[in-house]
Design an enzyme around this catalytic site. Sequence first.
Site, PDB file in Angstrom:
ATOM      1  CG  LEU A  92       1.958   3.937  -7.669  1.00 41.61           C
ATOM      2  CD1 LEU A  92       3.423   3.781  -7.293  1.00 41.61           C
ATOM      3  CD2 LEU A  92       1.673   3.229  -8.983  1.00 41.61           C
ATOM      4  CD  GLU A 127       3.824   8.187  -5.032  1.00 42.32           C
ATOM      5  OE1 GLU A 127       4.152   8.375  -6.205  1.00 42.32           O
ATOM      6  OE2 GLU A 127       4.271   7.280  -4.347  1.00 42.32           O
ATOM      7  CB  ILE A 170      -0.944  -0.010   1.224  1.00 38.77           C
ATOM      8  CG1 ILE A 170      -1.954  -1.142   1.053  1.00 38.77           C
ATOM      9  CG2 ILE A 170      -1.662   1.318   1.347  1.00 38.77           C
ATOM     10  CD1 ILE A 170      -2.795  -1.358   2.284  1.00 38.77           C
ATOM     11  CB  CYS A 171       1.118   3.745  -2.483  1.00 38.70           C
ATOM     12  SG  CYS A 171       2.311   4.919  -3.047  1.00 38.70           S
ATOM     13  CG  LEU A 172      -1.405   4.574   2.926  1.00 38.78           C
ATOM     14  CD1 LEU A 172      -2.059   4.158   4.231  1.00 38.78           C
ATOM     15  CD2 LEU A 172      -2.282   5.571   2.211  1.00 38.78           C
TER      16      LEU A 172
END
Lengths: 302, 305
Positions: free
Chosen positions: A129, A226, A92-94
């Site tokens: 993403l 993001e 995960i894109c955090l």
Amino acid sequence: MAEERYNRKNPAVKRILQEVKEMQSNPSDDFMSLPLEENIFEWQFAIRGPADSEFEGGIYHGRIQLPSEYPFKPPSFMLLTPNGRFETQTKICLSISNHHPEHWQPSWSVRTALVALIAFMPTSPNGALGSLDYTKDERRVLAIKSREAAPKFGSTERQRLIDEIHEYMLSKAPPVPQVSTSQSPEDQAAKSEDEVQENAVNTVAEETQEELPEGPAPAEDSITEEVQPREVPPPAVTSVQLQQTHPAPSATLQQTSPVVPRQADDRLFTWAAVGLTIAIVFLLLKKFMKANGHSAFFMDES
Amino acid sequence: MQSNPDARVDNADAESNLTSVEVSLIDDWQNFRDDDVMQQQSDIQAVESEKIPFVGDKEPLSSLADEYKTGSPILLEKIKILNEQYAAIRRTRGDGNCFFRSFMFAYLEHIMESQDKAEADRIKANVEQCRLTLQKLGYTEFTFEDFFALFLEQLDDVIQGSDASISHDELVQRSRDQSVSDYVVMFFRFVTSSEVQKRSDFFEPFIQGLTSASVQQFCKTAVEPMGEESDHVHITALSDALGVPIRVVYLDRSSCDNGSVSVNHHDFAPAGNDQPSAQNGSLEAISPFITLLYRPGHYDILYSK
């Protein structure tokens, strides 16, 4: 847990054991997370879908990998339960996750990250993403489905842990909401720190509250997702990061329908109040006139 | 404070490296995602960081002069002036933590050499204050206690006469060992952050001079994350929080209008813990035992003669 098997002198191990202890002594209804017995750098977790969202009632499992440099380097998160917001089996894109090591800070913890993850569920992915942008209905279907069984993943030991976490979450979870039109994206910026009540379908949205992160409230001001448009973007925007403050529900198509009834309700109340006020003023005026002998002005026959 | 627009130390080397980056890569911008940029950045950092340990060996000041042999005459002149007062330099890795790392080593080395138990006790009391501040600010204890414990352990170990006492060599080794060095750096970051937040009214205008961030945001983005470089806000806060004066000597290409060259320094004199900080400039009364050499973007340790 497996304390004797690890070198407690190793600072990462020491910290992680602390977090396990803290997680166990302060359980939350919103999430549950524990490391595998064979490897405390590998955790399983489940989060509850945030109330007043299409994820309400859902139980979403995932795994966490802590780097050996933890807490200097961030953990990475991966969901295992299909949810319609984050791809499964994809990191995960955090900014709390290892996609953004430069934003991570050691004063955060697995707990902070999980609270942030829950808060991110109802936000618009904006092409980040690993994000998905399913419709609300699709997400609701997945939320209901997510309760039926825990995902199958990994070794038998891991599976046992996943099942155990699932049982725990089920015991704490509110029932799946009926599909109801009164649900609306809550303005979560205003939510208080209280734990979620064991509530059934809550038509009065304002009353539902969700737990906020403990500690130096990091989730609100600095955890971001993001944004990266996947269509070939002009080079200038590729590094733009959207500072997502708490879910300001953008008016995307699938979100408009639940918003409308709420606004209609509000307008109705406003008109009712205005009407009542006019009626009262009228009655008072009438009484006043009557007392002064001008009643004929209002009532011709008397 | 650090506004020396023309004060760039020769960057010729760095620039020549840049031009050697493969052209094909640059042509491919459209497929060049944030991930790739970050990957490349961390690769560069990894290569850079291996060139020098967290804390280097003590070198004579002449090694500094060698570095600028073909550089600016102003710098060479200034190094000559430094030579009159200072004997040696100890370099630290330029990983964004150099100020904290320099401070760590200089402080522990000072305690080791002076065996000043009163100073050690004094700083411990201040450390406890910082712990309380963090608790009050709502930090979860387990997120910072390990860092505190590790620093206090180092402090105890440099005092001789106990079983755990360490030699100077061991101190150097530990300062190069990531599992000690980074923890102590992080400890100082927590201390700095707690001081900035505790006295946010005082620090706010300085922070606004640097960025548009709020005090809390500043701490979250520029103090607490590892690798974030330090500015005068950090130095002031750390010096105040621990009550340790710090002298920073500036080596840059600035010079007076009349062409004369002098080396500027600034003493960070800790403000009393209970009074509003009114310190500024060099006070005669204090004599900092920590002297750092600042070259734009980097701090190293300086040793007096």
